[in-house]
Scaffold this motif. Structure first.
Motif, short mmCIF file in Angstrom:
data_model
loop_
_atom_site.label_atom_id
_atom_site.label_comp_id
_atom_site.label_asym_id
_atom_site.label_seq_id
_atom_site.Cartn_x
_atom_site.Cartn_y
_atom_site.Cartn_z
N VAL A 1 0.84 -1.20 0.00
CA VAL A 1 0.00 0.00 0.00
C VAL A 1 0.87 1.25 0.00
N ARG A 2 1.94 1.24 0.80
CA ARG A 2 2.84 2.41 0.82
C ARG A 2 3.46 2.63 -0.56
N ARG A 3 3.90 1.55 -1.19
CA ARG A 3 4.48 1.66 -2.54
C ARG A 3 3.47 2.22 -3.53
N ALA A 4 2.26 1.71 -3.46
CA ALA A 4 1.22 2.14 -4.39
C ALA A 4 0.84 3.60 -4.18
N LEU A 5 0.67 4.02 -2.94
CA LEU A 5 0.27 5.40 -2.67
C LEU A 5 1.39 6.39 -2.99
N ARG A 6 2.63 5.97 -2.80
CA ARG A 6 3.75 6.85 -3.16
C ARG A 6 3.78 7.08 -4.67
N ALA A 7 3.60 6.01 -5.43
CA ALA A 7 3.56 6.16 -6.89
C ALA A 7 2.36 7.01 -7.31
N GLY A 8 1.22 6.78 -6.65
CA GLY A 8 0.03 7.57 -6.97
C GLY A 8 0.24 9.04 -6.69
N ALA A 9 0.84 9.36 -5.55
CA ALA A 9 1.09 10.76 -5.20
C ALA A 9 2.07 11.39 -6.16
N GLY A 10 3.14 10.66 -6.48
CA GLY A 10 4.16 11.22 -7.37
C GLY A 10 3.64 11.49 -8.77
N LEU A 11 2.86 10.57 -9.32
CA LEU A 11 2.37 10.73 -10.68
C LEU A 11 1.11 11.59 -10.74
N LEU A 12 0.42 11.74 -9.61
CA LEU A 12 -0.70 12.68 -9.55
C LEU A 12 -0.22 14.09 -9.90
N ALA A 13 1.02 14.42 -9.52
CA ALA A 13 1.55 15.75 -9.83
C ALA A 13 1.57 16.00 -11.33
N SER A 14 1.80 14.95 -12.13
CA SER A 14 1.78 15.12 -13.59
C SER A 14 0.37 15.35 -14.09
N GLU A 15 -0.60 14.67 -13.50
CA GLU A 15 -1.99 14.95 -13.85
C GLU A 15 -2.34 16.39 -13.49
N GLN A 16 -1.93 16.85 -12.32
CA GLN A 16 -2.19 18.23 -11.90
C GLN A 16 -1.50 19.22 -12.83
N LEU A 17 -0.32 18.85 -13.33
CA LEU A 17 0.37 19.69 -14.31
C LEU A 17 -0.46 19.79 -15.59
N GLY A 18 -1.02 18.68 -16.04
CA GLY A 18 -1.86 18.70 -17.23
C GLY A 18 -3.08 19.59 -17.06
N VAL A 19 -3.71 19.52 -15.90
CA VAL A 19 -4.86 20.37 -15.60
C VAL A 19 -4.46 21.84 -15.63
N ALA A 20 -3.36 22.16 -14.94
CA ALA A 20 -2.92 23.55 -14.86
C ALA A 20 -2.51 24.08 -16.23
N ASP A 21 -1.83 23.25 -17.01
CA ASP A 21 -1.37 23.68 -18.32
C ASP A 21 -2.54 23.95 -19.26
N TRP A 22 -3.56 23.10 -19.22
CA TRP A 22 -4.76 23.35 -20.05
C TRP A 22 -5.42 24.66 -19.63
N CYS A 23 -5.53 24.88 -18.33
CA CYS A 23 -6.18 26.10 -17.85
C CYS A 23 -5.42 27.35 -18.30
N LEU A 24 -4.10 27.31 -18.20
CA LEU A 24 -3.29 28.45 -18.61
C LEU A 24 -3.39 28.66 -20.12
N THR A 25 -3.20 27.61 -20.89
CA THR A 25 -3.22 27.72 -22.35
C THR A 25 -4.58 28.18 -22.85
N GLY A 26 -5.63 27.57 -22.30
CA GLY A 26 -6.98 27.93 -22.72
C GLY A 26 -7.34 29.37 -22.37
N THR A 27 -6.86 29.83 -21.23
CA THR A 27 -7.16 31.20 -20.81
C THR A 27 -6.42 32.22 -21.68
N VAL A 28 -5.16 31.93 -21.98
CA VAL A 28 -4.39 32.82 -22.87
C VAL A 28 -5.08 32.91 -24.23
N ARG A 29 -5.51 31.77 -24.76
CA ARG A 29 -6.19 31.76 -26.06
C ARG A 29 -7.47 32.59 -26.02
N HIS A 30 -8.24 32.42 -24.93
CA HIS A 30 -9.50 33.17 -24.80
C HIS A 30 -9.25 34.67 -24.73
#
Length: 361
Positions: free
Chosen positions: A214-243
């Motif tokens: 469980v510790r191994r799984a949650l550590r990987a989940g937390a670490g790679l969640l940051a990349s998902e959050q990066l994707g969310v933030a990048d879409w928001c920034l790019t979409g807002t600049v375009r708008h």
């Protein structure tokens, strides 16, 4: 001797990004995602099939000799960036990362690992989505060889074919989804639904000790969640600049106003920093170098940036951003839900203080 991590994307990673983005452009449009959230089946099975059967992405973290692609967390991170950019309603993080990492802790889980790597089977670790790596987690009762109890806040349980359930004997059990009762819970993020899982004498196969897996799984989940959050933030920034380039007031683009330029410049800087933190976490998971510290740093920073990017996008889209038809609300909900997934930023800062021996007096 440790070496400096290479945070740049390789040619192979950029090619993977392009392929995933093309697939999502064709099969995961915003209107379709919004429409799906209004039904009883928010998960997109056809998209999952395209990602797994068509591209083999569910097995990226699984070694080739165990039926997978033999890639690393860096490649999985690129996939999650793109899935975050599309708020794709698929159980990639929960099945292909978290459940798969838990199974990889056991040598004799080959059949299940192969099933998850192929994408034919969706797995879910039956630990609350809010649980941080190293934190205590709820277990069910093992009695006369059967499992009894209730677990709440389980992400993507409704899509799972097999649940990995921790029990009070210290073991982790593989339980078929048909042997449990899954009840949807109210979830802010409609693209990653939560559920209550009830076990009433459910049979399960003991895989091994739950704690390390469980510790191994949650550590990987937390670490790679940051990349998902990066994707969310990048879409928001790019979409807002375009708008703001297209939207005009007083016969000039709104993006030309200095106050808005400053806000966007500050947000761009934070997204750049988030990219560095997310890439470092993915690289650390791939190499095993300073993994705990690097993952914790990424999660201590990622949530605030993703949430702020989504809030800025909502505000700067004006009245359009407040409509249900515009997808920005999906990104705000995902960012807010992710901010407590696998531990809050505050929990990670506290863990980081312990890891580097800089606790508050």
């Amino acid at each position: 001797m440790s070496t400096q991590p290479d945070l740049l994307y390789s040619e192979e990673e950029e090619a993977l990004r392009a392929a995933v983005r093309d697939l999502l452009t064709d099969h995961c449009d915003a209107a379709g995602v919004i429409a799906r959230t209004e039904t009883d089946t928010p998960h997109d099975r056809s998209l999952w099939k395209a990602l797994t059967d068509g591209m083999g992405l569910a097995g990226l973290l699984v070694p080739e000799d165990r039926g997978g692609q033999g890639a690393t967390h860096r490649e999985a991170a690129v996939v999650l960036e793109e899935l975050g950019r599309a708020v794709a309603p698929v159980p990639y993080l929960t099945s292909a990362v978290v459940a798969t990492e838990a199974l990889l802790a056991f040598e004799d889980a080959g059949e299940l690992v192969d099933a998850l790597a192929s994408g034919r089977t969706v797995g879910a670790l039956a630990v609350g989505l809010h649980t941080a790596p190293g934190a205590a987690f709820t277990t069910v009762r093992l009695e006369d060889g059967a499992l009894h109890g209730e677990l709440t806040g389980i992400a993507d349980a409704a899509a799972a074919d097999v649940l990995l359930v921790p029990a009070d004997d210290g073991g982790l059990y593989a339980v078929e989804a048909g042997a449990v009762t899954v009840t949807p819970q109210t979830s802010l993020d409609l693209t990653r639904p939560l559920a209550r899982v009830a076990l009433d004498g459910a049979p399960g196969r003991r895989l091994g000790d739950a704690g390390p897996a469980v510790r191994r799984a949650l550590r990987a989940g937390a670490g790679l969640l940051a990349s998902e959050q990066l994707g969310v933030a990048d879409w928001c920034l790019t979409g807002t600049v375009r708008h703001l380039k297209d939207r005009k007031q007083f016969n000039r683009p709104v993006g030309g106003f200095q106050a808005l330029k400053h806000r966007l410049a500050q947000l761009w800087l934070e997204v750049v920093h988030l990219r560095a933190a997310a890439r470092a976490a993915a690289d650390a998971l791939a190499t095993g170098e300073d993994t705990d510290v690097t993952v914790t740093v990424a999660q201590a920073y990622a949530a605030s940036v993703a949430v702020r990017a989504a809030e800025e996008a909502l505000q700067l889209h004006g009245g359009t951003g407040m409509t249900w038809e515009h997808p920005v609300h999906l990104y705000l909900k995902r960012a807010k839900a992710d901010s407590i997934a696998y531990g809050t930023a505050g929990a990670h800062r506290e863990a980081l203080a312990a890891l580097v021996d800089l606790r508050a007096p």
